[in-house]
Design a protein around this motif. Structure first.
Motif, PDB file in Angstrom:
ATOM      1  N   ALA A 119      20.107 -30.526  33.422  1.00  0.00           N
ATOM      2  CA  ALA A 119      21.086 -31.931  33.102  1.00  0.00           C
ATOM      3  C   ALA A 119      20.456 -33.198  33.517  1.00  0.00           C
ATOM      4  N   GLY A 120      20.299 -34.115  32.817  1.00  0.00           N
ATOM      5  CA  GLY A 120      20.010 -35.373  33.341  1.00  0.00           C
ATOM      6  C   GLY A 120      18.385 -35.553  33.375  1.00  0.00           C
ATOM      7  N   SER A 121      17.511 -34.548  32.498  1.00  0.00           N
ATOM      8  CA  SER A 121      16.024 -34.437  32.561  1.00  0.00           C
ATOM      9  C   SER A 121      15.706 -35.509  31.313  1.00  0.00           C
ATOM     10  N   GLY A 122      16.596 -35.922  30.716  1.00  0.00           N
ATOM     11  CA  GLY A 122      16.009 -36.972  29.724  1.00  0.00           C
ATOM     12  C   GLY A 122      15.709 -35.995  28.193  1.00  0.00           C
ATOM     13  N   LYS A 123      16.344 -34.699  28.131  1.00  0.00           N
ATOM     14  CA  LYS A 123      15.995 -33.948  27.025  1.00  0.00           C
ATOM     15  C   LYS A 123      16.417 -34.599  25.695  1.00  0.00           C
ATOM     16  N   THR A 124      17.522 -35.173  25.470  1.00  0.00           N
ATOM     17  CA  THR A 124      17.893 -36.093  24.212  1.00  0.00           C
ATOM     18  C   THR A 124      16.811 -36.943  23.982  1.00  0.00           C
ATOM     19  N   THR A 125      16.215 -37.820  24.794  1.00  0.00           N
ATOM     20  CA  THR A 125      15.512 -38.643  24.535  1.00  0.00           C
ATOM     21  C   THR A 125      14.068 -38.188  24.035  1.00  0.00           C
ATOM     22  N   VAL A 126      13.512 -36.884  24.730  1.00  0.00           N
ATOM     23  CA  VAL A 126      12.485 -36.170  24.116  1.00  0.00           C
ATOM     24  C   VAL A 126      12.653 -35.713  22.796  1.00  0.00           C
ATOM     25  N   ILE A 127      13.938 -35.155  22.558  1.00  0.00           N
ATOM     26  CA  ILE A 127      13.960 -34.437  21.154  1.00  0.00           C
ATOM     27  C   ILE A 127      13.919 -35.447  20.014  1.00  0.00           C
ATOM     28  N   LEU A 128      14.576 -36.913  20.483  1.00  0.00           N
ATOM     29  CA  LEU A 128      14.460 -38.068  19.459  1.00  0.00           C
ATOM     30  C   LEU A 128      12.990 -38.250  19.199  1.00  0.00           C
ATOM     31  N   TYR A 184      15.798 -18.480  12.812  1.00  0.00           N
ATOM     32  CA  TYR A 184      14.360 -17.864  13.101  1.00  0.00           C
ATOM     33  C   TYR A 184      14.117 -17.574  11.344  1.00  0.00           C
ATOM     34  N   ILE A 185      15.059 -17.234  10.715  1.00  0.00           N
ATOM     35  CA  ILE A 185      15.002 -16.955   9.247  1.00  0.00           C
ATOM     36  C   ILE A 185      14.525 -18.189   8.508  1.00  0.00           C
ATOM     37  N   LEU A 186      15.467 -19.332   8.790  1.00  0.00           N
ATOM     38  CA  LEU A 186      14.992 -20.764   8.431  1.00  0.00           C
ATOM     39  C   LEU A 186      13.940 -21.143   8.576  1.00  0.00           C
ATOM     40  N   ALA A 187      13.209 -20.892   9.942  1.00  0.00           N
ATOM     41  CA  ALA A 187      12.123 -21.245  10.072  1.00  0.00           C
ATOM     42  C   ALA A 187      10.648 -20.778   9.421  1.00  0.00           C
ATOM     43  N   GLY A 188      11.076 -19.594   8.737  1.00  0.00           N
ATOM     44  CA  GLY A 188      10.096 -18.849   7.951  1.00  0.00           C
ATOM     45  C   GLY A 188       8.722 -18.751   8.386  1.00  0.00           C
ATOM     46  N   GLU A 189       7.763 -18.887   7.542  1.00  0.00           N
ATOM     47  CA  GLU A 189       6.246 -18.407   7.685  1.00  0.00           C
ATOM     48  C   GLU A 189       5.889 -19.604   8.678  1.00  0.00           C
ATOM     49  N   HIS A 190       6.281 -20.793   8.408  1.00  0.00           N
ATOM     50  CA  HIS A 190       5.874 -22.081   9.195  1.00  0.00           C
ATOM     51  C   HIS A 190       6.013 -22.165  10.600  1.00  0.00           C
ATOM     52  N   LYS A 191       7.256 -21.535  10.886  1.00  0.00           N
ATOM     53  CA  LYS A 191       7.621 -21.353  12.279  1.00  0.00           C
ATOM     54  C   LYS A 191       7.551 -22.460  13.069  1.00  0.00           C
ATOM     55  N   ASN A 192       7.917 -23.711  12.549  1.00  0.00           N
ATOM     56  CA  ASN A 192       7.913 -25.000  13.085  1.00  0.00           C
ATOM     57  C   ASN A 192       9.268 -25.310  13.699  1.00  0.00           C
ATOM     58  N   ILE A 193       9.611 -24.224  14.688  1.00  0.00           N
ATOM     59  CA  ILE A 193      10.843 -24.394  15.315  1.00  0.00           C
ATOM     60  C   ILE A 193      10.738 -24.655  16.999  1.00  0.00           C
ATOM     61  N   CYS A 194      11.512 -25.614  17.330  1.00  0.00           N
ATOM     62  CA  CYS A 194      11.565 -26.019  18.810  1.00  0.00           C
ATOM     63  C   CYS A 194      13.041 -25.801  19.436  1.00  0.00           C
ATOM     64  N   VAL A 195      12.838 -25.007  20.592  1.00  0.00           N
ATOM     65  CA  VAL A 195      14.427 -24.538  21.157  1.00  0.00           C
ATOM     66  C   VAL A 195      14.505 -25.260  22.420  1.00  0.00           C
ATOM     67  N   VAL A 196      15.398 -25.936  22.725  1.00  0.00           N
ATOM     68  CA  VAL A 196      15.625 -26.569  24.158  1.00  0.00           C
ATOM     69  C   VAL A 196      16.892 -26.221  24.804  1.00  0.00           C
ATOM     70  N   GLY A 197      16.823 -25.722  25.971  1.00  0.00           N
ATOM     71  CA  GLY A 197      17.978 -25.130  26.618  1.00  0.00           C
ATOM     72  C   GLY A 197      17.732 -25.221  28.391  1.00  0.00           C
ATOM     73  N   ASP A 198      19.045 -25.172  28.855  1.00  0.00           N
ATOM     74  CA  ASP A 198      19.061 -25.267  30.362  1.00  0.00           C
ATOM     75  C   ASP A 198      18.517 -23.908  30.935  1.00  0.00           C
TER      76      ASP A 198
END
Length: 246
Positions: free
Chosen positions: A26-35, A232-246
Protein backbone atom coordinates in the motif's frame (compact mmCIF):
# COMPACT_ATOMS: atom_id res chain seq x y z
CA UNK A 1 3.31 17.07 -8.52
CA UNK A 2 4.13 14.19 -10.82
CA UNK A 3 5.50 11.01 -9.27
CA UNK A 4 8.95 10.03 -10.50
CA UNK A 5 9.16 6.29 -11.13
CA UNK A 6 11.99 4.31 -9.61
CA UNK A 7 14.02 1.68 -11.47
CA UNK A 8 11.69 -1.23 -10.61
CA UNK A 9 8.60 0.76 -11.56
CA UNK A 10 10.18 1.81 -14.85
CA UNK A 11 10.85 -1.87 -15.58
CA UNK A 12 7.18 -2.74 -15.01
CA UNK A 13 6.08 0.06 -17.31
CA UNK A 14 8.56 -0.89 -20.03
CA UNK A 15 7.85 -4.65 -19.99
CA UNK A 16 4.66 -4.61 -22.03
CA UNK A 17 4.87 -8.02 -23.71
CA UNK A 18 4.28 -11.40 -22.10
CA UNK A 19 3.40 -12.31 -18.50
CA UNK A 20 4.43 -9.96 -15.68
CA UNK A 21 3.91 -10.26 -11.92
CA UNK A 22 4.21 -7.19 -9.68
CA UNK A 23 4.30 -7.50 -5.89
CA UNK A 24 3.75 -4.21 -4.11
CA UNK A 25 2.52 -2.70 -0.87
CA UNK A 26 0.00 0.00 0.00
CA UNK A 27 1.23 3.48 -0.89
CA UNK A 28 3.89 2.24 -3.31
CA UNK A 29 2.34 3.97 -6.32
CA UNK A 30 1.00 0.86 -8.03
CA UNK A 31 -1.96 2.68 -9.60
CA UNK A 32 0.38 5.23 -11.16
CA UNK A 33 2.54 2.39 -12.49
CA UNK A 34 -0.51 0.62 -13.95
CA UNK A 35 -1.65 3.79 -15.72
CA UNK A 36 1.85 4.52 -17.04
CA UNK A 37 2.07 0.96 -18.30
CA UNK A 38 -1.22 1.37 -20.15
CA UNK A 39 0.10 4.57 -21.75
CA UNK A 40 3.32 2.78 -22.74
CA UNK A 41 1.37 0.00 -24.46
CA UNK A 42 -0.59 2.61 -26.43
CA UNK A 43 2.63 4.46 -27.31
CA UNK A 44 3.94 1.16 -28.69
CA UNK A 45 1.19 1.26 -31.30
CA UNK A 46 -1.55 -0.81 -29.64
CA UNK A 47 -5.09 0.58 -29.88
CA UNK A 48 -6.47 1.51 -26.45
CA UNK A 49 -9.62 -0.53 -27.05
CA UNK A 50 -7.53 -3.74 -26.89
CA UNK A 51 -6.42 -3.05 -23.30
CA UNK A 52 -8.33 -4.39 -20.28
CA UNK A 53 -7.60 -3.15 -16.75
CA UNK A 54 -9.53 -4.84 -13.96
CA UNK A 55 -9.64 -4.16 -10.26
CA UNK A 56 -11.63 -5.36 -7.25
CA UNK A 57 -14.45 -2.81 -7.05
CA UNK A 58 -16.48 -0.69 -9.45
CA UNK A 59 -15.50 2.45 -7.56
CA UNK A 60 -11.79 1.63 -7.89
CA UNK A 61 -12.17 0.95 -11.62
CA UNK A 62 -14.01 4.22 -12.15
CA UNK A 63 -11.40 6.18 -10.18
CA UNK A 64 -8.58 4.60 -12.19
CA UNK A 65 -10.34 5.42 -15.46
CA UNK A 66 -10.94 9.01 -14.30
CA UNK A 67 -7.24 9.49 -13.52
CA UNK A 68 -6.18 8.05 -16.87
CA UNK A 69 -8.63 10.14 -18.91
CA UNK A 70 -7.73 13.34 -17.04
CA UNK A 71 -4.03 12.80 -17.72
CA UNK A 72 -4.08 11.34 -21.23
CA UNK A 73 -7.51 12.31 -22.67
CA UNK A 74 -8.10 8.72 -23.80
CA UNK A 75 -11.24 6.89 -22.71
CA UNK A 76 -11.05 3.84 -24.98
CA UNK A 77 -9.25 1.62 -22.48
CA UNK A 78 -11.57 -0.85 -20.72
CA UNK A 79 -11.41 -0.24 -16.96
CA UNK A 80 -13.63 -2.79 -15.27
CA UNK A 81 -14.32 -5.37 -12.58
CA UNK A 82 -14.17 -9.11 -13.22
CA UNK A 83 -17.96 -9.33 -12.88
CA UNK A 84 -18.48 -6.64 -15.49
CA UNK A 85 -16.19 -8.54 -17.87
CA UNK A 86 -18.12 -11.74 -17.18
CA UNK A 87 -21.42 -9.98 -17.80
CA UNK A 88 -20.19 -8.79 -21.22
CA UNK A 89 -19.08 -12.30 -22.14
CA UNK A 90 -22.34 -13.94 -21.01
CA UNK A 91 -24.51 -11.25 -22.60
CA UNK A 92 -22.73 -11.79 -25.90
CA UNK A 93 -22.81 -15.59 -25.73
CA UNK A 94 -26.22 -16.22 -24.18
CA UNK A 95 -28.13 -12.93 -24.55
CA UNK A 96 -28.57 -12.44 -20.82
CA UNK A 97 -29.46 -8.94 -19.62
CA UNK A 98 -29.44 -6.95 -16.40
CA UNK A 99 -32.73 -8.52 -15.32
CA UNK A 100 -30.99 -11.92 -15.28
CA UNK A 101 -28.62 -10.86 -12.49
CA UNK A 102 -29.68 -11.27 -8.88
CA UNK A 103 -29.44 -7.96 -7.07
CA UNK A 104 -27.50 -7.73 -3.81
CA UNK A 105 -30.70 -6.55 -2.10
CA UNK A 106 -32.65 -9.55 -3.43
CA UNK A 107 -30.06 -12.00 -2.13
CA UNK A 108 -29.99 -10.29 1.27
CA UNK A 109 -33.80 -10.38 1.46
CA UNK A 110 -33.79 -14.11 0.73
CA UNK A 111 -31.14 -14.79 3.36
CA UNK A 112 -33.07 -12.72 5.93
CA UNK A 113 -36.25 -14.68 5.23
CA UNK A 114 -34.32 -17.94 5.60
CA UNK A 115 -32.69 -16.70 8.80
CA UNK A 116 -36.07 -15.95 10.38
CA UNK A 117 -37.43 -19.30 9.19
CA UNK A 118 -34.57 -21.28 10.75
CA UNK A 119 -34.64 -19.20 13.92
CA UNK A 120 -38.33 -20.01 14.33
CA UNK A 121 -37.79 -23.68 13.50
CA UNK A 122 -34.67 -24.36 15.62
CA UNK A 123 -34.60 -21.53 18.15
CA UNK A 124 -31.35 -20.84 19.98
CA UNK A 125 -29.80 -24.01 18.58
CA UNK A 126 -29.57 -22.06 15.31
CA UNK A 127 -29.53 -18.38 16.31
CA UNK A 128 -26.95 -19.06 19.03
CA UNK A 129 -24.38 -19.73 16.29
CA UNK A 130 -24.47 -16.04 15.31
CA UNK A 131 -24.40 -12.71 17.15
CA UNK A 132 -27.08 -11.23 14.89
CA UNK A 133 -28.34 -11.26 11.31
CA UNK A 134 -25.35 -9.29 10.01
CA UNK A 135 -22.98 -11.89 11.46
CA UNK A 136 -25.05 -14.69 9.88
CA UNK A 137 -25.31 -12.84 6.56
CA UNK A 138 -21.55 -12.29 6.26
CA UNK A 139 -20.75 -15.89 7.21
CA UNK A 140 -23.35 -17.52 4.96
CA UNK A 141 -22.37 -15.39 1.95
CA UNK A 142 -18.80 -16.70 2.19
CA UNK A 143 -19.90 -20.29 2.80
CA UNK A 144 -22.30 -20.32 -0.16
CA UNK A 145 -19.67 -18.79 -2.46
CA UNK A 146 -17.08 -21.34 -1.34
CA UNK A 147 -19.35 -24.31 -1.91
CA UNK A 148 -20.51 -23.08 -5.32
CA UNK A 149 -16.91 -22.84 -6.50
CA UNK A 150 -15.92 -26.16 -4.93
CA UNK A 151 -18.90 -28.04 -6.40
CA UNK A 152 -18.19 -26.66 -9.87
CA UNK A 153 -14.40 -27.15 -9.80
CA UNK A 154 -14.60 -30.68 -8.38
CA UNK A 155 -17.56 -31.67 -10.58
CA UNK A 156 -19.67 -32.75 -7.60
CA UNK A 157 -23.11 -33.91 -8.71
CA UNK A 158 -25.00 -33.40 -5.43
CA UNK A 159 -24.24 -30.68 -2.93
CA UNK A 160 -25.56 -32.90 -0.13
CA UNK A 161 -22.47 -35.06 -0.61
CA UNK A 162 -20.18 -32.27 0.59
CA UNK A 163 -22.25 -30.10 2.95
CA UNK A 164 -22.52 -31.65 6.39
CA UNK A 165 -23.89 -28.75 8.47
CA UNK A 166 -27.70 -29.15 8.45
CA UNK A 167 -28.35 -25.40 8.54
CA UNK A 168 -25.96 -24.64 5.71
CA UNK A 169 -27.37 -27.55 3.71
CA UNK A 170 -30.91 -26.19 4.16
CA UNK A 171 -29.90 -22.62 3.25
CA UNK A 172 -27.78 -23.68 0.27
CA UNK A 173 -30.46 -25.96 -1.17
CA UNK A 174 -33.16 -23.32 -0.75
CA UNK A 175 -30.96 -20.65 -2.32
CA UNK A 176 -30.25 -22.75 -5.41
CA UNK A 177 -33.99 -23.41 -5.84
CA UNK A 178 -34.75 -19.71 -5.31
CA UNK A 179 -32.40 -18.66 -8.11
CA UNK A 180 -33.67 -21.35 -10.46
CA UNK A 181 -37.31 -20.45 -9.82
CA UNK A 182 -36.62 -16.77 -10.55
CA UNK A 183 -34.25 -17.38 -13.46
CA UNK A 184 -31.43 -15.46 -11.81
CA UNK A 185 -27.64 -15.63 -11.76
CA UNK A 186 -25.71 -14.29 -8.79
CA UNK A 187 -22.13 -13.02 -8.88
CA UNK A 188 -20.71 -16.49 -8.22
CA UNK A 189 -22.83 -17.94 -11.04
CA UNK A 190 -21.44 -15.30 -13.38
CA UNK A 191 -17.89 -16.43 -12.65
CA UNK A 192 -18.79 -20.11 -12.98
CA UNK A 193 -20.82 -19.71 -16.18
CA UNK A 194 -18.15 -17.53 -17.78
CA UNK A 195 -15.45 -20.07 -16.94
CA UNK A 196 -17.62 -22.85 -18.37
CA UNK A 197 -18.42 -20.82 -21.49
CA UNK A 198 -14.80 -19.96 -22.25
CA UNK A 199 -13.74 -23.55 -21.58
CA UNK A 200 -16.26 -25.31 -23.82
CA UNK A 201 -16.86 -22.66 -26.51
CA UNK A 202 -13.57 -22.18 -28.34
CA UNK A 203 -15.07 -19.61 -30.72
CA UNK A 204 -16.20 -17.45 -27.78
CA UNK A 205 -12.79 -17.72 -26.13
CA UNK A 206 -11.02 -16.76 -29.35
CA UNK A 207 -13.31 -13.78 -29.88
CA UNK A 208 -12.60 -12.30 -26.43
CA UNK A 209 -8.90 -13.07 -26.76
CA UNK A 210 -8.96 -10.83 -29.84
CA UNK A 211 -10.82 -8.12 -27.90
CA UNK A 212 -8.61 -8.12 -24.80
CA UNK A 213 -5.07 -8.39 -26.15
CA UNK A 214 -3.40 -6.79 -23.13
CA UNK A 215 -4.70 -7.50 -19.62
CA UNK A 216 -3.70 -5.83 -16.36
CA UNK A 217 -5.19 -7.08 -13.08
CA UNK A 218 -5.02 -4.97 -9.94
CA UNK A 219 -5.58 -6.42 -6.43
CA UNK A 220 -4.65 -9.85 -7.73
CA UNK A 221 -4.39 -11.21 -4.18
CA UNK A 222 -8.19 -11.02 -4.00
CA UNK A 223 -8.69 -13.01 -7.20
CA UNK A 224 -10.15 -16.51 -6.82
CA UNK A 225 -8.90 -19.61 -8.64
CA UNK A 226 -11.76 -19.52 -11.14
CA UNK A 227 -11.35 -15.79 -11.72
CA UNK A 228 -7.64 -16.27 -12.35
CA UNK A 229 -8.34 -19.06 -14.82
CA UNK A 230 -10.77 -16.82 -16.71
CA UNK A 231 -8.02 -14.22 -17.11
CA UNK A 232 -5.51 -16.86 -18.21
CA UNK A 233 -7.94 -18.08 -20.87
CA UNK A 234 -8.54 -14.52 -22.05
CA UNK A 235 -4.78 -13.96 -22.27
CA UNK A 236 -4.65 -16.79 -24.82
CA UNK A 237 -1.46 -17.59 -26.67
CA UNK A 238 -0.09 -14.04 -26.52
CA UNK A 239 0.00 -14.19 -22.68
CA UNK A 240 0.15 -10.40 -22.40
CA UNK A 241 -1.07 -10.40 -18.81
CA UNK A 242 0.23 -8.35 -15.89
CA UNK A 243 -0.92 -9.11 -12.34
CA UNK A 244 -0.43 -6.64 -9.49
CA UNK A 245 -0.95 -7.66 -5.88
CA UNK A 246 -0.01 -6.96 -2.28
Amino acid sequence: MLMKLNEQQEQVVATTEGPVMVISCAGSGKTTVILERVKKIIDNGILAQYILVTTFSKAAAEEMEKRFVEKYQNNNVKFSTIHSVCYSILANAYNINAASILKVSEKKAFLLEKYLELEKKYGKDFSGKYKDFDDYHKDIELIISGYMSKIYREKIADYEDVITDRYVKDIYGSYIKFKKKNGKLDYDDMIIETHKCLTVKQDVAEYWQSVFRYIIIDEFQDTSILQSEIFYILAGEHKNICVVGD
